[in-house]
Design an enzyme around this catalytic site. Structure first.
Site, PDB file in Angstrom:
ATOM      1  N   GLN A 140      49.255  39.164  21.441  1.00  9.61           N
ATOM      2  CA  GLN A 140      47.954  38.621  21.843  1.00  9.61           C
ATOM      3  C   GLN A 140      46.927  38.757  20.720  1.00  9.61           C
ATOM      4  O   GLN A 140      46.801  39.818  20.116  1.00  9.61           O
ATOM      5  CB  GLN A 140      47.420  39.326  23.095  1.00  9.61           C
ATOM      6  CG  GLN A 140      46.176  38.622  23.643  1.00  9.61           C
ATOM      7  CD  GLN A 140      45.516  39.358  24.793  1.00  9.61           C
ATOM      8  OE1 GLN A 140      44.853  40.367  24.580  1.00  9.61           O
ATOM      9  NE2 GLN A 140      45.690  38.857  26.006  1.00  9.61           N
ATOM     10  N   MET A 166      46.406  46.047  26.918  1.00  3.47           N
ATOM     11  CA  MET A 166      45.267  46.966  27.056  1.00  3.47           C
ATOM     12  C   MET A 166      45.026  47.685  25.738  1.00  3.47           C
ATOM     13  O   MET A 166      45.943  48.328  25.200  1.00  3.47           O
ATOM     14  CB  MET A 166      45.536  47.969  28.186  1.00  3.47           C
ATOM     15  CG  MET A 166      45.594  47.334  29.564  1.00  3.47           C
ATOM     16  SD  MET A 166      45.980  48.528  30.870  1.00  3.47           S
ATOM     17  CE  MET A 166      47.762  48.716  30.626  1.00  3.47           C
ATOM     18  N   LYS A 170      45.156  34.320  28.510  1.00  7.65           N
ATOM     19  CA  LYS A 170      44.615  35.213  29.545  1.00  7.65           C
ATOM     20  C   LYS A 170      43.105  35.067  29.532  1.00  7.65           C
ATOM     21  O   LYS A 170      42.469  35.159  28.474  1.00  7.65           O
ATOM     22  CB  LYS A 170      45.006  36.666  29.284  1.00  7.65           C
ATOM     23  CG  LYS A 170      44.527  37.617  30.380  1.00  7.65           C
ATOM     24  CD  LYS A 170      45.110  39.017  30.214  1.00  7.65           C
ATOM     25  CE  LYS A 170      44.801  39.869  31.443  1.00  7.65           C
ATOM     26  NZ  LYS A 170      43.435  40.414  31.407  1.00  7.65           N
ATOM     27  N   ASN A 210      45.766  38.546  38.076  1.00  7.76           N
ATOM     28  CA  ASN A 210      45.505  39.875  37.522  1.00  7.76           C
ATOM     29  C   ASN A 210      44.226  40.431  38.142  1.00  7.76           C
ATOM     30  O   ASN A 210      43.270  39.702  38.343  1.00  7.76           O
ATOM     31  CB  ASN A 210      45.362  39.769  36.001  1.00  7.76           C
ATOM     32  CG  ASN A 210      44.986  41.075  35.324  1.00  7.76           C
ATOM     33  OD1 ASN A 210      44.078  41.114  34.508  1.00  7.76           O
ATOM     34  ND2 ASN A 210      45.669  42.155  35.631  1.00  7.76           N
ATOM     35  N   GLY A 211      44.266  41.716  38.455  1.00  2.00           N
ATOM     36  CA  GLY A 211      43.076  42.381  38.964  1.00  2.00           C
ATOM     37  C   GLY A 211      43.325  43.111  40.266  1.00  2.00           C
ATOM     38  O   GLY A 211      43.674  42.500  41.282  1.00  2.00           O
ATOM     39  N   ASP A 212      43.195  44.442  40.235  1.00  2.00           N
ATOM     40  CA  ASP A 212      43.197  45.293  41.430  1.00  2.00           C
ATOM     41  C   ASP A 212      44.569  45.552  42.056  1.00  2.00           C
ATOM     42  O   ASP A 212      44.644  46.157  43.123  1.00  2.00           O
ATOM     43  CB  ASP A 212      42.276  44.740  42.525  1.00  2.00           C
ATOM     44  CG  ASP A 212      40.816  44.755  42.136  1.00  2.00           C
ATOM     45  OD1 ASP A 212      40.480  45.393  41.118  1.00  2.00           O
ATOM     46  OD2 ASP A 212      40.005  44.112  42.841  1.00  2.00           O
ATOM     47  N   CYS A 252      38.568  39.446  27.332  1.00  2.00           N
ATOM     48  CA  CYS A 252      37.994  40.776  27.058  1.00  2.00           C
ATOM     49  C   CYS A 252      36.496  40.765  27.301  1.00  2.00           C
ATOM     50  O   CYS A 252      35.765  39.972  26.702  1.00  2.00           O
ATOM     51  CB  CYS A 252      38.291  41.205  25.630  1.00  2.00           C
ATOM     52  SG  CYS A 252      37.594  42.828  25.227  1.00  2.00           S
TER      53      CYS A 252
END
Length: 332
Positions: free
Chosen positions: A72, A19, A141, A204-206, A102
């Site tokens: 990354q 992030m 990713k 990934n996500g939530d 992104c």
């Protein structure tokens, strides 16, 4: 045991998402201490790396306590990405990761990050060139697609595996969605269920609770879960999920004392890594999240974002702990 090439990362690994302006070494340190199995650096500009930009070079800093760790990189030019990957490899991470996810305009609309989902042949070519350029395992990713009409994640997964990536993390949204709406993991499940997919597939996500982590693990069959925003100000989520997996019971939330201890640890790493002035300044963005929901914390939070020195910040944190002892059981 899940492996990325020959790197063992646990039976069901929990990954810390890369992030921007969050996943720096100080933040990674507290996440590792609280159960993260694999972490990634903030994404690093390939153009910045090959031009020796100070900000990009600093993001290559990794420490032994973080291992295994991936660096990354992102960019839109194949040759720049090849050379940036080689430069990242010199920092000796376990993994080189490519950001194809992104969604922010300044990245995606230049053809980098999620922007490359509009040009899958280039995405595959770029990945192949990076795999050939480095000796470390390469992971990716990405998102489901640019928008709902361009979701080709099953094809993307197969083609990236064919050119040599060793693991794939899929965020269950399109670029168009940004971070809005609900992440759709059904597409991630489709990828995982392909008989010719043999690399680890991470979702990934939530994921913001142990219950949701277990539900998504069981329903979607992924090899591991990557956690991003839910870890900001709450690194305990990794161990809470692991405890829930093991026992079916939820750990109590961290006490105010535990929160302050982690803040102090995070602050100490921040000052050691960035120096007093920058370390204190950049730590200020974290206080709201660390003390969210604590009744009576607002005036202390205001003081924390104005306190100029490390020693004074520690004093404010001690005062906060003394004044609000027990307040963690309340809500603001």
């Amino acid at each position: 045991m899940v492996k990325i090439e020959d790197i063992e990362i646990g039976e069901f690994p929990l990954l810390l998402a890369p992030m921007e302006d969050v996943s720096d070494p100080p933040f990674r340190a507290v996440c590792k201490e609280n159960g993260a199995d694999l972490m990634y650096t903030e994404f690093i500009s390939s153009e910045g790396l090959i031009r020796d930009a100070a900000k990009s070079l600093q993001k290559l800093d990794i420490y032994d306590y973080e291992r295994p760790i991936g660096i990354q990189i992102f960019g839109d030019k194949i040759e720049s990405m090849r050379e940036a990957a080689a430069k990242a490899e010199e920092a000796d991470p376990e993994i080189i990761d490519i950001n194809y996810g992104c969604p922010v305009k300044k990245v995606a609309c230049k053809g980098a990050g999620a922007g490359i989902l509009l040009d899958i042949p280039k995405m595959v070519e770029m990945t192949a060139e990076i795999v050939k350029r480095v000796n470390k395992p390469v992971t990716v990713k990405t998102r489901l697609g640019w928008d709902h009409d361009t979701i080709k994640i099953v094809e993307v997964a197969k083609r990236l595996q064919d050119v040599g990536i060793k693991a794939l993390t899929i965020h269950g949204r399109t670029r168009q969605q940004m971070y809005k709406g609900e992440a759709d993991w059904s597409y991630i499940k489709q990828v995982k269920e392909q008989p010719d997919i043999h690399i680890p597939i991470f979702g990934n996500g939530d994921i913001d609770s142990p219950e949701k982590a277990k539900e998504y693990r069981d329903v979607y069959g992924v090899d591991g879960i990557m956690i991003g925003r839910a870890a900001i100000g709450y690194p305990w989520i990794f161990n809470e999920i692991k405890h829930y997996f093991k026992t079916g019971e939820k750990l109590p939330p961290p006490t105010l004392e535990q929160r302050i201890d982690v803040v102090k640890s995070h602050l100490k790493f921040s000052v050691e890594w960035k120096g007093d002035k920058k370390g204190i300044f950049e730590m200020r963005r974290h206080y709201t999240n660390y003390f969210r929901g604590i009744a009576g914390v607002k005036p202390f939070r205001a003081r924390l974002v104005e306190t100029p020195t490390y020693e004074e910040t520690l004093l404010v944190l001690d005062e906060l702990g003394n004044e609000l002892a027990g307040a963690e059981l309340m809500t603001s």
